[in-house]
Write an enzyme that holds these catalytic residues in place. Structure first.
Site, PDB file in Angstrom:
ATOM      1  N   ASP A  52       0.823  -1.216   0.000  1.00 56.24           N
ATOM      2  CA  ASP A  52       0.000   0.000   0.000  1.00 56.24           C
ATOM      3  C   ASP A  52       0.856   1.265   0.000  1.00 56.24           C
ATOM      4  O   ASP A  52       0.320   2.372  -0.047  1.00 56.24           O
ATOM      5  CB  ASP A  52      -0.977   0.005   1.176  1.00 56.24           C
ATOM      6  CG  ASP A  52      -0.302  -0.111   2.539  1.00 56.24           C
ATOM      7  OD1 ASP A  52       0.743  -0.765   2.633  1.00 56.24           O
ATOM      8  OD2 ASP A  52      -0.841   0.440   3.519  1.00 56.24           O
ATOM      9  N   HIS A  96       8.019  -1.401  12.844  1.00 57.29           N
ATOM     10  CA  HIS A  96       6.928  -1.956  12.048  1.00 57.29           C
ATOM     11  C   HIS A  96       7.253  -3.413  11.742  1.00 57.29           C
ATOM     12  O   HIS A  96       8.316  -3.912  12.128  1.00 57.29           O
ATOM     13  CB  HIS A  96       6.766  -1.131  10.765  1.00 57.29           C
ATOM     14  CG  HIS A  96       5.476  -1.370  10.037  1.00 57.29           C
ATOM     15  ND1 HIS A  96       4.252  -1.391  10.658  1.00 57.29           N
ATOM     16  CD2 HIS A  96       5.221  -1.604   8.726  1.00 57.29           C
ATOM     17  CE1 HIS A  96       3.302  -1.624   9.773  1.00 57.29           C
ATOM     18  NE2 HIS A  96       3.867  -1.759   8.595  1.00 57.29           N
ATOM     19  N   HIS A 136      -3.292   7.601   7.157  1.00 59.05           N
ATOM     20  CA  HIS A 136      -3.201   6.135   7.178  1.00 59.05           C
ATOM     21  C   HIS A 136      -4.304   5.543   8.055  1.00 59.05           C
ATOM     22  O   HIS A 136      -4.062   4.821   9.007  1.00 59.05           O
ATOM     23  CB  HIS A 136      -1.813   5.700   7.673  1.00 59.05           C
ATOM     24  CG  HIS A 136      -1.470   4.282   7.302  1.00 59.05           C
ATOM     25  ND1 HIS A 136      -1.695   3.204   8.128  1.00 59.05           N
ATOM     26  CD2 HIS A 136      -0.878   3.769   6.193  1.00 59.05           C
ATOM     27  CE1 HIS A 136      -1.277   2.094   7.556  1.00 59.05           C
ATOM     28  NE2 HIS A 136      -0.782   2.416   6.364  1.00 59.05           N
TER      29      HIS A 136
END
Length: 316
Positions: free
Chosen positions: A67, A140, A269
């Site tokens: 994405d 992440h 986001h």
């Protein structure tokens, strides 16, 4: 400088929002466009925007989740058809070059401009006379980076009264003084730039983070920034879910902005569970309870970057 959000959704596009891409338009500084991430459909979003691919100079990739990068091959291939023939540089984590070159080779795509790919693991990734861009690793599921864009201080304005005192009139000598060069008068006296220039103009600082949950590197990246762009995938009632999937909540984004003493927080986001503007309002309300100068990123809206108040300080 202006920020322009081409996509604000997390994971997949929806009918209301596209996936992540952010434009930084520099009108006075270098008449250029920089992109941060390039999710699927970014080039289509640009067609409905005031941004011009012919002005695109740099792309900064935060991480290689789809994405954030699936729009790259199409955009790179189409750029030349939209007037882009000047060199373009893509900055990203290790694997960026392999992803781009493999896609281009297998699709037999040929570019008529120079494409440079710079892979990095943090630190200073770009610097010239006007800007410095630093990156640092976030937290992440895969390596994800945040970027801090610092505009270097610019010379102050020429003071007409001081110029007149030296008998100087408009002309090439003004330009030399603005460039920091001393000049000699017919009398033999030397005029230094600091003799006739006002105080330097402080440059802007913009911090744009990739996907992350709260981590140590957020604060040094964001410290005293004029604008912080921070993901806020979930409301805080889903803090456990956010942590499990290495994302942040609206309150965590606001706490980061307050701790770093930034000027403005822009959240982006958003999870697809928040389907429209009305459902995003609770995220905004949560964040403003911690950091009042917060806004939601709106797609297809230019947001001017303004200086943070110099006397501002972190809230108690």
């Amino acid at each position: 400088m202006e920020l322009y959000f081409l996509g604000t959704n997390a994971g997949v596009p929806t009918l209301q929002r596209n996936v992540t891409s952010i434009g930084l338009r520099m009108l006075d500084e270098r008449r250029a466009l920089w992109l941060f991430d390039c999710g699927e459909g970014t080039q289509h979003q640009i067609l409905s925007s005031p941004l011009k691919l012919s002005k695109l100079e740099k792309i900064f990739i935060t991480h290689l989740h789809g994405d954030h990068v699936f729009g790259l091959p199409g955009l790179l291939s189409s750029r030349a058809y939209q007037g882009g023939t000047t060199p373009l540089t893509v900055y990203g984590p290790p694997g960026t070059e392999r992803m781009i070159k493999t896609t281009m080779e297998l699709s037999q795509s040929h570019l008529n401009y120079d494409l440079n790919i710079v892979e990095h693991t943090g630190g200073i990734v770009f610097e010239d006379d006007s800007f410095i861009v630093e990156a640092a690793l976030l937290e992440h599921r895969i390596d994800s980076y945040g970027y801090r864009v610092t505009e270097k201080d610019r010379p102050g304005s020429l003071d007409p009264a001081k110029l007149a005192a030296y008998g100087l009139k408009p002309g090439p000598l003004f330009g030399r003084l603005k460039r920091g060069e001393p000049i000699s008068l017919d009398s033999g006296e030397t005029v230094r730039p600091e003799d006739v220039l006002g105080a330097p103009k402080r440059g802007m600082v913009i911090t744009i983070l990739g996907d992350t949950r709260p981590c140590a590197n957020v604060q040094p990246l964001a410290q005293n920034a004029d604008v912080l762009v921070h993901e806020a995938t979930f409301m805080h009632d889903l803090a456990d879910t956010a942590h499990e999937y290495y994302h942040s909540t609206s309150i965590e984004a606001a706490e980061a902005a307050r701790a770093a003493n930034v000027g403005q927080l822009i959240m982006t986001h958003f999870s697809s569970r928040y389907k429209d503007e009305e459902q995003l309002q609770p995220l905004l309300e949560e964040a403003r309870s911690i950091f009042p100068n917060t806004r939601l990123a709106d797609e297809h809206q230019l947001i001017p970057v303004v200086h943070r108040e110099q006397d501002s300080s972190p809230s108690d």
